[in-house]
Design an enzyme around this catalytic site. Structure first.
Site, PDB file in Angstrom:
ATOM      1  N   GLU A 176      -3.587   1.940   3.109  1.00 16.85           N
ATOM      2  CA  GLU A 176      -2.963   0.794   2.446  1.00 16.85           C
ATOM      3  C   GLU A 176      -1.449   0.834   2.241  1.00 16.85           C
ATOM      4  OE1 GLU A 176      -5.131  -0.172  -1.143  1.00 16.85           O
ATOM      5  OE2 GLU A 176      -6.904  -0.762   0.003  1.00 16.85           O
ATOM      6  N   GLU A 218     -12.777  -0.593   3.473  1.00 15.97           N
ATOM      7  CA  GLU A 218     -13.109  -0.665   2.043  1.00 15.97           C
ATOM      8  C   GLU A 218     -13.601  -2.070   1.744  1.00 15.97           C
ATOM      9  OE1 GLU A 218     -10.063   0.450  -0.768  1.00 15.97           O
ATOM     10  OE2 GLU A 218      -9.476   2.235   0.360  1.00 15.97           O
TER      11      GLU A 218
HETATM   12  C1  LIG Z   1      -9.883  -0.947  -5.338  1.00 17.06           C
HETATM   13  C2  LIG Z   1      -9.971   0.393  -5.961  1.00 17.06           C
HETATM   14  O1  LIG Z   1     -10.938   0.734  -6.559  1.00 17.06           O
HETATM   15  N1  LIG Z   1      -8.931   1.162  -5.794  1.00 17.06           N
HETATM   16  C3  LIG Z   1      -8.900   2.484  -6.353  1.00 17.06           C
HETATM   17  C4  LIG Z   1      -9.149   3.431  -5.266  1.00 17.06           C
HETATM   18  O2  LIG Z   1      -9.116   4.717  -5.732  1.00 17.06           O
HETATM   19  C5  LIG Z   1      -7.867   5.092  -6.236  1.00 17.06           C
HETATM   20  C6  LIG Z   1      -7.975   6.536  -6.553  1.00 17.06           C
HETATM   21  O3  LIG Z   1      -8.543   7.154  -5.494  1.00 17.06           O
HETATM   22  C7  LIG Z   1      -7.527   4.233  -7.429  1.00 17.06           C
HETATM   23  O4  LIG Z   1      -6.247   4.564  -7.893  1.00 17.06           O
HETATM   24  C8  LIG Z   1      -7.579   2.775  -7.011  1.00 17.06           C
HETATM   25  O5  LIG Z   1      -7.432   1.942  -8.125  1.00 17.06           O
END
Ligand SMILES: CC(=O)N[C@H]1CO[C@H](CO)[C@@H](O)[C@@H]1O
Ligand SMILES: *[C@@H]1O[C@H](CO)[C@@H](O)[C@H](O)[C@H]1NC(C)=O
Length: 334
Positions: free
Chosen positions: A160, A269
């Site tokens: 991301e 995701e």
């Molecule tokens: C969308 C989501 O849940 N994002 C999370 C993914 O995981 C990271 C840590 O690994 C979080 O910081 C995010 O908020």
């Protein structure tokens, strides 16, 4: 820790729900990959390098046996770039982090599943947007060398990227591809991501579509990884979904882009809260992808792993809300 029970209990749940229809079964078989993100090693990233089992952890290998036994075949494993290669990207690896990582990934692939190595860094190193592309290329060359002979490892260039232009992200992804291939790892798939958190719904409008199209790979094994949440702002932070058809709607432009350009995609995701609207939306999303498997190679739920607690999308038994009520709906796709 409990995640190892995920599909064990899933199989029990399967007995309790209606058998999948023939069309659902047929669709399910067409996904090349279906699985989950296995979180833990990227946790506690405010503490770098951090301490094992205090700031971060590795998911237990016992999970893998159970999940593979139930039909999942892809595990995305988030890690931190700085923990693996501290100080500078051209540096050497920290064995304390490297060795359990290699063991874990090789364990996954020894069971016949794909292990997706995901530097969960948002296009940043120590919170600075990466602009040193040759340093990033060196990072990937060093890391890919560990897996030259394992063709079930998938290299996910970076999680991301955001607040950086798609043209910069293109350079970042190309550096990753070049680094991986120059290590001698030529048989593996490479997942590339785009800016704007690699959102599927903004894939074209963000410029990713135009800029990432020209990525080149001598092995021709690039898969475009996109993410899609179903809440209002698409961030995956709410348990609510916009509508029961928001998933297919948000995937339409990206799907058209994949088809037009003859590219492959993976939904790296996705998730929705444990309520009827979201569950219908998840089903709609997977159905839509199931009818477009000429371009969509699979999907990975976010998220699993031992430290999620009461997270809104948790697949954690015995009481994770995604696990108790959304999982049964997804079984036909596994
Ligand atoms: C969308 C989501 O849940 N994002 C999370 C993914 O995981 C990271 C840590 O690994 C979080 O910081 C995010 O908020
Ligand atoms: C190596 O990693 C361990 C655990 O992640 C950490 O405690 C240690 O400080 C690291 N060493 C360096 C030089 O970063």
């Amino acid at each position: 820790m409990h995640f190892c029970n995920f599909l064990l209990v899933a199989s029990t749940a399967a007995l309790a729900v209606a058998a999948p229809s023939a069309s659902e079964k047929k669709r399910a078989k067409k996904f090349q990959w279906f699985g989950v993100n296995e979180s833990g090693a990227e946790f506690g990233n405010a503490a770098l390098p951090g301490q094992l089992n205090k700031d971060y952890t590795w998911p237990p290998t016992s999970t893998v046996d159970t999940l593979v036994g139930k039909g999942m075949n892809a595990f995305r494993v988030p890690i931190m770039m700085e923990r693996l290669i501290p100080t500078k990207m051209t540096g050497s690896m920290n064995a304390t982090y490297r060795d359990p990582m290699v063991q874990y990934l090789n364990y996954i692939t020894s069971k016949g599943a794909y292990a997706i190595l995901d530097p969960h860094n948002f296009g940043r190193y120590y919170n600075n947007i990466i602009t040193d592309y040759s340093g990033f290329q060196a990072w990937w060359k060093t890391v890919a060398t560990l897996f030259v002979n394992n063709d079930k490892i998938i290299f996910d260039c970076n999680n991301e990227p955001h607040d950086m232009g798609s043209a910069s992200v293109k350079q970042l992804m190309q550096a990753c591809i070049d680094g991986v291939r120059s290590s001698g790892a030529t048989s593996q798939y490479i997942f590339v991501e785009g800016t704007s958190y690699s959102g599927a719904w903004t894939w074209v409008s963000s410029g990713n579509g135009a800029d990432l199209l020209s990525l080149t790979d001598p092995s021709d094994k690039i898969v475009y990884e996109m993410h899609q949440y179903l809440d209002t702002d698409g961030s995956g932070t709410s348990a609510n979904c916009v509508s029961s058809t928001i998933g297919s709607e948000r995937l339409k432009a990206a799907t058209a882009w994949l088809k037009t350009n003859k590219k492959k995609g993976i939904l790296g995701e996705f998730a929705g809260g444990a309520n009827t609207q979201c569950q219908n939306a998840v089903k709609d999303l997977l159905s839509y992808m199931g009818s477009n498997t000429d371009v969509w190679m699979g999907a990975l739920w976010w998220g699993g792993g031992p430290w999620w607690g009461t997270y809104i999308y948790s697949m954690e038994p015995p009481s994770g809300s995604g696990y108790t009520s959304t999982l049964p709906l997804m079984l036909p796709y596994i």
